[in-house]
Enzyme design. Structure first.
Site, mmCIF file in Angstrom:
data_model
loop_
_atom_site.group_PDB
_atom_site.id
_atom_site.type_symbol
_atom_site.label_atom_id
_atom_site.label_comp_id
_atom_site.label_asym_id
_atom_site.label_seq_id
_atom_site.Cartn_x
_atom_site.Cartn_y
_atom_site.Cartn_z
ATOM 1 N N HIS A 139 34.322 23.409 -21.155
ATOM 2 C CA HIS A 139 35.199 23.391 -22.324
ATOM 3 C C HIS A 139 34.796 24.434 -23.362
ATOM 4 O O HIS A 139 35.526 24.667 -24.313
ATOM 5 C CB HIS A 139 35.182 22.003 -22.979
ATOM 6 C CG HIS A 139 33.831 21.585 -23.445
ATOM 7 N ND1 HIS A 139 32.834 21.190 -22.580
ATOM 8 C CD2 HIS A 139 33.294 21.516 -24.690
ATOM 9 C CE1 HIS A 139 31.751 20.894 -23.275
ATOM 10 N NE2 HIS A 139 31.993 21.093 -24.553
ATOM 11 N N SER A 180 28.157 17.767 -22.921
ATOM 12 C CA SER A 180 29.376 16.981 -22.768
ATOM 13 C C SER A 180 29.882 17.040 -21.331
ATOM 14 O O SER A 180 30.395 16.047 -20.798
ATOM 15 C CB SER A 180 30.464 17.487 -23.719
ATOM 16 O OG SER A 180 30.067 17.320 -25.060
ATOM 17 N N CYS A 238 32.255 25.420 -28.972
ATOM 18 C CA CYS A 238 31.712 24.051 -29.043
ATOM 19 C C CYS A 238 30.428 24.010 -29.848
ATOM 20 O O CYS A 238 30.392 23.465 -30.937
ATOM 21 C CB CYS A 238 31.492 23.477 -27.644
ATOM 22 S SG CYS A 238 30.867 21.768 -27.668
ATOM 23 N N HIS A 275 27.767 14.729 -19.379
ATOM 24 C CA HIS A 275 28.156 13.328 -19.577
ATOM 25 C C HIS A 275 29.244 12.918 -18.590
ATOM 26 O O HIS A 275 29.266 11.772 -18.118
ATOM 27 C CB HIS A 275 28.658 13.121 -21.007
ATOM 28 C CG HIS A 275 27.562 13.062 -22.032
ATOM 29 N ND1 HIS A 275 26.401 12.344 -21.844
ATOM 30 C CD2 HIS A 275 27.458 13.605 -23.279
ATOM 31 C CE1 HIS A 275 25.627 12.465 -22.910
ATOM 32 N NE2 HIS A 275 26.243 13.230 -23.786
ATOM 33 N N CYS A 319 27.373 22.739 -21.236
ATOM 34 C CA CYS A 319 27.165 21.835 -22.367
ATOM 35 C C CYS A 319 26.852 20.417 -21.895
ATOM 36 O O CYS A 319 27.260 19.995 -20.805
ATOM 37 C CB CYS A 319 28.424 21.835 -23.240
ATOM 38 S SG CYS A 319 28.358 20.744 -24.676
#
Length: 366
Positions: A59, A40, A166, A43, A38
């Site tokens: 996650h 995220s 997610c 990031h 993902c």
């Protein structure tokens, strides 16, 4: 066991042998079966979301309960679970008012990269290894709080079940929970990625009559039609605002969703929303970035500008519901998986993510 470890920002993940403690009181050990790659996680790698290192990322994941600690009652060994990266406490102000996605305790602990007691279960050579966020799905096994392991039906492939953790709940929930899109409405979605495709199919589930997908990659724009997009705009070839106004009789859309995480496209989402409409920001920008909108338009156009975190969802309730929708043929999960990787190929998966090649790359552990 093997895990993908980030030792330094802006570097590749390293596949290493990592030690994992037994689950303590109120904790669960999960044998991971699948984990989504993902933005995220990216990031964190790029230091846009600075967390302590070394850290095991990931996650969005699903697996099988392998062991349980003292006092665990909601799951048992052998249960299929999807991991919840916002395991709300149920006691703070936001949990009490029905917003578990905004849980103060979960947010604080996630930023620390530890378990709720402030310690870690992963280590290398006796040195602590952190996990993001209370999950750490890029590992063969992980230990999570009990409320981070949500039991699910066992007839859904793990690589599909992982996605509801997610991208699916975030995208569909932004439509159904945050915006509450009404039947017959007009919707624009900026960003055709893992979450954006789920915003599109969430809008289709709600009965939107016009769903405009906006991106710069022709192949992704074409695929948005599979999920319910009625129109597409290539932002590299057309002025987005003009194109949206042309498609909506000069008014703009009832609901606009930004699913990229860039300040300029966040402002664009606001600008393509009609008077009294709703713009929802789903994409994650760096904490030091700001969005500029016209100040006079705030009162004079009476638009709603809001954000959506985890689709404003409640995972113990929403994960099973989403998988039921899939089982009923109402939610498409197979087309979301662009490529399956092994854990050893995880950096290849992140390169594809950065290049915009995949809707969702998924690590499969078996």
């Amino acid at each position: 066991m093997k895990a993908a470890v980030l030792h330094n920002y802006c570097e590749e993940l390293q596949i290493e042998n990592v030690d994992l403690e037994e689950p303590r009181k109120g904790e669960v050990r999960v044998k991971m079966k699948a984990a989504g790659i993902c933005h995220s996680d990216l990031h964190v790698i790029n230091a846009h979301l600075p967390l302590p290192v070394p850290i095991i990322l990931g996650h969005e994941g699903a697996g099988v309960v392998d062991a349980v600690g003292e006092g665990v009652t909601s799951v048992k060994v052998g249960d299929h679970v999807v991991l919840n990266w916002v395991p709300s406490c149920g006691k703070c102000y936001y949990c009490q008012i029905g917003r578990p996605d905004m849980c103060d305790e979960a947010a604080k602990i996630s930023a620390m990269g530890t378990m709720f007691d402030g310690t870690t279960r992963f280590s290398i050579g006796g040195k602590a290894v952190y996990q993001f966020p209370l999950t750490g799905t890029f590992s063969e096994y992980t230990v999570v709080p009990e409320r981070a392991a949500i039991p699910i039906r066992n007839d859904v492939p793990f690589e599909l079940a992982a996605l509801v953790g997610c991208s699916v709940i975030t995208g569909v929930g932004a439509v159904t929970n945050t915006a509450k899109v009404e039947p017959g409405s007009t919707v624009a979605v900026i960003g055709a990625g893992g979450v954006g495709f789920n915003v599109i199919q969430g809008a289709a589930l709600c009965g939107a009559k016009q769903i405009i997908a906006i991106d710069v990659l022709p192949e992704k724009l074409e695929m948005t039609k599979t999920f319910g997009a009625t129109h597409t705009i290539n932002a590299s070839e057309e002025d987005v605002i003009s194109a949206v106004l042309d498609l909506t009789g000069g008014h703009g859309v009832d609901y606009a969703f930004e699913v990229i995480g860039r300040p300029e496209t966040m402002a664009e989402a606001y600008n393509i929303t009609r008077k009294t409409g709703t713009a929802v920001i789903v994409g994650i920008a760096a904490p030091n970035e700001s969005v500029t909108v016209n100040a006079f338009s705030l009162p004079s156009q009476s638009k709603t500008l809001t954000g959506s975190w985890l689709g404003q969802g409640n995972p113990p309730v929403d994960y099973p519901k989403l998988l039921d929708l899939y089982a009923e043929g109402k939610l498409k999960l197979e087309p979301l998986v662009s490529k399956i990787y092994t854990l050893d190929q995880i950096n290849e998966g992140f390169e594809a993510l950065k290049a915009g090649k995949n809707i969702r790359g998924v690590i499969r552990f078996d």
